[in-house]
Design an enzyme around this catalytic site. Structure first.
Site, PDB file in Angstrom:
ATOM      1  N   HIS A  53      -2.962   0.823  -4.342  1.00  0.00           N
ATOM      2  CA  HIS A  53      -2.181  -0.189  -5.053  1.00  0.00           C
ATOM      3  C   HIS A  53      -2.240   0.055  -6.560  1.00  0.00           C
ATOM      4  O   HIS A  53      -3.320   0.320  -7.094  1.00  0.00           O
ATOM      5  CB  HIS A  53      -2.731  -1.585  -4.772  1.00  0.00           C
ATOM      6  CG  HIS A  53      -2.382  -2.102  -3.412  1.00  0.00           C
ATOM      7  ND1 HIS A  53      -1.386  -3.016  -3.215  1.00  0.00           N
ATOM      8  CD2 HIS A  53      -2.880  -1.818  -2.201  1.00  0.00           C
ATOM      9  CE1 HIS A  53      -1.298  -3.282  -1.922  1.00  0.00           C
ATOM     10  NE2 HIS A  53      -2.196  -2.564  -1.282  1.00  0.00           N
ATOM     11  N   ASN A  78       2.595   3.284  11.070  1.00  0.00           N
ATOM     12  CA  ASN A  78       1.979   3.698  12.346  1.00  0.00           C
ATOM     13  C   ASN A  78       2.461   2.784  13.460  1.00  0.00           C
ATOM     14  O   ASN A  78       2.957   1.685  13.199  1.00  0.00           O
ATOM     15  CB  ASN A  78       0.446   3.602  12.242  1.00  0.00           C
ATOM     16  CG  ASN A  78      -0.023   2.213  11.839  1.00  0.00           C
ATOM     17  OD1 ASN A  78       0.002   1.865  10.654  1.00  0.00           O
ATOM     18  ND2 ASN A  78      -0.416   1.416  12.802  1.00  0.00           N
ATOM     19  N   MET A 107      -1.362  -6.999   6.951  1.00  0.00           N
ATOM     20  CA  MET A 107      -2.429  -7.845   6.388  1.00  0.00           C
ATOM     21  C   MET A 107      -2.014  -8.559   5.096  1.00  0.00           C
ATOM     22  O   MET A 107      -2.854  -8.922   4.289  1.00  0.00           O
ATOM     23  CB  MET A 107      -3.673  -6.985   6.121  1.00  0.00           C
ATOM     24  CG  MET A 107      -4.199  -6.280   7.367  1.00  0.00           C
ATOM     25  SD  MET A 107      -5.591  -5.229   6.979  1.00  0.00           S
ATOM     26  CE  MET A 107      -5.706  -4.237   8.475  1.00  0.00           C
ATOM     27  N   SER A 108      -0.723  -8.731   4.902  1.00  0.00           N
ATOM     28  CA  SER A 108      -0.295  -9.316   3.619  1.00  0.00           C
ATOM     29  C   SER A 108       0.995 -10.124   3.775  1.00  0.00           C
ATOM     30  O   SER A 108       1.329 -10.585   4.862  1.00  0.00           O
ATOM     31  CB  SER A 108      -0.064  -8.186   2.609  1.00  0.00           C
ATOM     32  OG  SER A 108       1.061  -7.415   2.986  1.00  0.00           O
ATOM     33  N   HIS A 112      -6.802   3.424   6.921  1.00  0.00           N
ATOM     34  CA  HIS A 112      -6.168   3.148   5.620  1.00  0.00           C
ATOM     35  C   HIS A 112      -5.659   4.455   5.006  1.00  0.00           C
ATOM     36  O   HIS A 112      -4.611   4.477   4.360  1.00  0.00           O
ATOM     37  CB  HIS A 112      -7.166   2.444   4.688  1.00  0.00           C
ATOM     38  CG  HIS A 112      -6.546   1.965   3.401  1.00  0.00           C
ATOM     39  ND1 HIS A 112      -5.442   1.123   3.369  1.00  0.00           N
ATOM     40  CD2 HIS A 112      -6.849   2.224   2.103  1.00  0.00           C
ATOM     41  CE1 HIS A 112      -5.112   0.894   2.104  1.00  0.00           C
ATOM     42  NE2 HIS A 112      -5.949   1.552   1.317  1.00  0.00           N
ATOM     43  N   SER A 142       0.832  -1.219   0.000  1.00  0.00           N
ATOM     44  CA  SER A 142       0.000   0.000   0.000  1.00  0.00           C
ATOM     45  C   SER A 142       0.856   1.255   0.000  1.00  0.00           C
ATOM     46  O   SER A 142       1.732   1.415   0.857  1.00  0.00           O
ATOM     47  CB  SER A 142      -0.873   0.057   1.256  1.00  0.00           C
ATOM     48  OG  SER A 142      -1.806  -0.959   1.249  1.00  0.00           O
ATOM     49  N   ALA A 191       3.129  -2.283   4.021  1.00  0.00           N
ATOM     50  CA  ALA A 191       3.010  -1.290   5.091  1.00  0.00           C
ATOM     51  C   ALA A 191       2.632  -2.053   6.353  1.00  0.00           C
ATOM     52  O   ALA A 191       1.926  -3.064   6.282  1.00  0.00           O
ATOM     53  CB  ALA A 191       1.917  -0.285   4.738  1.00  0.00           C
ATOM     54  N   TYR A 227      -8.248 -10.672   2.767  1.00  0.00           N
ATOM     55  CA  TYR A 227      -9.504 -10.090   3.271  1.00  0.00           C
ATOM     56  C   TYR A 227     -10.461  -9.639   2.170  1.00  0.00           C
ATOM     57  O   TYR A 227     -11.626  -9.359   2.430  1.00  0.00           O
ATOM     58  CB  TYR A 227      -9.222  -8.916   4.214  1.00  0.00           C
ATOM     59  CG  TYR A 227      -8.461  -7.742   3.626  1.00  0.00           C
ATOM     60  CD1 TYR A 227      -9.031  -6.898   2.690  1.00  0.00           C
ATOM     61  CD2 TYR A 227      -7.158  -7.484   4.026  1.00  0.00           C
ATOM     62  CE1 TYR A 227      -8.338  -5.826   2.166  1.00  0.00           C
ATOM     63  CE2 TYR A 227      -6.444  -6.413   3.514  1.00  0.00           C
ATOM     64  CZ  TYR A 227      -7.040  -5.587   2.577  1.00  0.00           C
ATOM     65  OH  TYR A 227      -6.346  -4.541   2.052  1.00  0.00           O
ATOM     66  N   GLU A 228      -9.976  -9.592   0.923  1.00  0.00           N
ATOM     67  CA  GLU A 228     -10.875  -9.126  -0.135  1.00  0.00           C
ATOM     68  C   GLU A 228     -11.961 -10.153  -0.444  1.00  0.00           C
ATOM     69  O   GLU A 228     -13.134  -9.809  -0.530  1.00  0.00           O
ATOM     70  CB  GLU A 228     -10.070  -8.777  -1.393  1.00  0.00           C
ATOM     71  CG  GLU A 228      -9.258  -7.492  -1.172  1.00  0.00           C
ATOM     72  CD  GLU A 228      -8.225  -7.253  -2.248  1.00  0.00           C
ATOM     73  OE1 GLU A 228      -8.580  -7.321  -3.430  1.00  0.00           O
ATOM     74  OE2 GLU A 228      -7.058  -6.990  -1.891  1.00  0.00           O
ATOM     75  N   HIS A 234      -5.464  -9.130  -1.332  1.00  0.00           N
ATOM     76  CA  HIS A 234      -5.297  -9.586   0.044  1.00  0.00           C
ATOM     77  C   HIS A 234      -6.312 -10.677   0.357  1.00  0.00           C
ATOM     78  O   HIS A 234      -7.384 -10.736  -0.244  1.00  0.00           O
ATOM     79  CB  HIS A 234      -5.514  -8.425   1.025  1.00  0.00           C
ATOM     80  CG  HIS A 234      -4.638  -7.252   0.775  1.00  0.00           C
ATOM     81  ND1 HIS A 234      -4.893  -6.345  -0.231  1.00  0.00           N
ATOM     82  CD2 HIS A 234      -3.512  -6.833   1.389  1.00  0.00           C
ATOM     83  CE1 HIS A 234      -3.946  -5.412  -0.219  1.00  0.00           C
ATOM     84  NE2 HIS A 234      -3.094  -5.682   0.745  1.00  0.00           N
TER      85      HIS A 234
HETATM   86  N1  HPA Z   1      -2.227  -3.191  11.237  1.00  0.00           N
HETATM   87  C1  HPA Z   1      -2.387  -3.960  10.153  1.00  0.00           C
HETATM   88  N2  HPA Z   1      -1.971  -3.599   8.945  1.00  0.00           N
HETATM   89  C2  HPA Z   1      -1.373  -2.423   8.816  1.00  0.00           C
HETATM   90  C3  HPA Z   1      -1.175  -1.571   9.901  1.00  0.00           C
HETATM   91  C4  HPA Z   1      -1.636  -1.971  11.184  1.00  0.00           C
HETATM   92  O1  HPA Z   1      -1.496  -1.260  12.200  1.00  0.00           O
HETATM   93  N3  HPA Z   1      -0.558  -0.459   9.417  1.00  0.00           N
HETATM   94  C5  HPA Z   1      -0.382  -0.653   8.087  1.00  0.00           C
HETATM   95  N4  HPA Z   1      -0.868  -1.834   7.712  1.00  0.00           N
END
Ligand code: HPA
Length: 265
Positions: free
Chosen positions: A57, A228, A204-205, A240, A27, A109, A81-82, A79
């Site tokens: 993306h 973050n 998440m990937s 996001h 991302s 990310a 989750y999609e 992903h």
């Molecule tokens: N959690 C999950 N996926 C992420 C995060 C997070 O804090 N930051 C960027 N992708």
């Protein structure tokens, strides 16, 4: 099937291109596709490649040269989750392998648990924890499905990446990446649990892609851009939008690291 059909499309457009290494961009990290001197094909034109995807993306495959090396760059990923498919990136990875890439370089990310790897910094993935309970190899009928994941993140590649980072003046620390299914972010309690389990960051990937790469006989490595502090550990609102806004901070360093790494190949 789709893999062969996608290869036909690629060969029809580009002759028989070869790639030495494949990249998957996370991302907000898709702009590396523009750094490649080559040709791009939209995922829409490639059977079995994920469609649409997630904002942030770039959904195209770029084949060409970066720092003189033949690369294949997957500008975006699907992903789990999609659609609930852990093997959503299987065809693209099979295509990379068929083009000759014996190495996958995954980027993503992530949310960090460590104050010494704050937002804007990079984390070299040393190992992972699959917190989703899913595998992209569920349903694979052959015995090859019993993939060994010791040293899944190739130790020699990690050593080179640490050396390149030091040379380029990029702070790079190793850590364990935990795969959380998403699409919701984690609860603070989940982050505390993952920390106790030994993770340093969450995202998440990447994990399903690395499992697939090992299944396909490719070496793997991964670098996370911290966007973050994970839930409950920082002051910012996790979203996001925030991920997409923060990713470019690390993306410049990531591109420098990747270029330095390619010059070493
Ligand atoms: N959690 C999950 N996926 C992420 C995060 C997070 O804090 N930051 C960027 N992708």
């Amino acid at each position: 099937m789709s893999t062969q059909e996608s290869l036909k499309v690629i060969n029809a457009r580009l002759g028989k291109p070869k790639a030495r290494i494949g990249f998957i961009l996370g991302s907000g990290l898709g702009h590396l596709t523009e750094a490649v001197d080559g040709i791009s094909i939209n995922y829409d034109d490639l059977p079995g490649f994920p469609q649409a995807g997630v904002s942030g993306h770039a959904v195209k495959l770029v084949l060409g040269k970066l720092e003189g090396v033949d690369v294949a760059v997957l500008g975006g990923r699907a992903h789990f989750y999609e659609k609930g498919q852990a093997d959503a990136m299987r065809v693209p990875l099979e295509v990379l392998a068929a083009l000759g890439a014996n190495q996958l370089f995954a980027t993503n990310a992530c949310g960090s648990f460590r104050s010494d790897i704050p937002p804007g910094e990079l984390m070299l993935i040393a190992d992972h924890i699959n917190f989703s309970g899913r595998s992209p190899l569920i349903g694979e009928p052959t015995d090859s499905r019993f993939v060994n994941l010791v040293d899944a993140y190739d130790p020699a590649t990690r050593t080179i990446l640490m050396e390149v980072a030091a040379k380029e003046g990029i702070t790079l620390k190793e850590g364990v990446y935990a795969w959380y299914s998403g699409p919701n972010f984690e609860t603070p309690a989940e982050i505390r649990a993952l920390k106790i389990l030994g993770a340093d960051a969450v995202g998440m990937s990447t994990v399903p892609e690395v499992i697939l790469a090992r299944f396909l006989g490719m070496k793997a490595c991964g670098v996370s851009v911290v966007t973050n502090m994970a839930a409950g550990l920082g002051y910012e609102q996790i979203s996001h939008e925030h991920t997409k806004a923060m990713a470019p901070l690390g993306a410049t360093k990531l591109e420098k690291l990747i270029r330095g790494f390619l010059r070493r190949l």
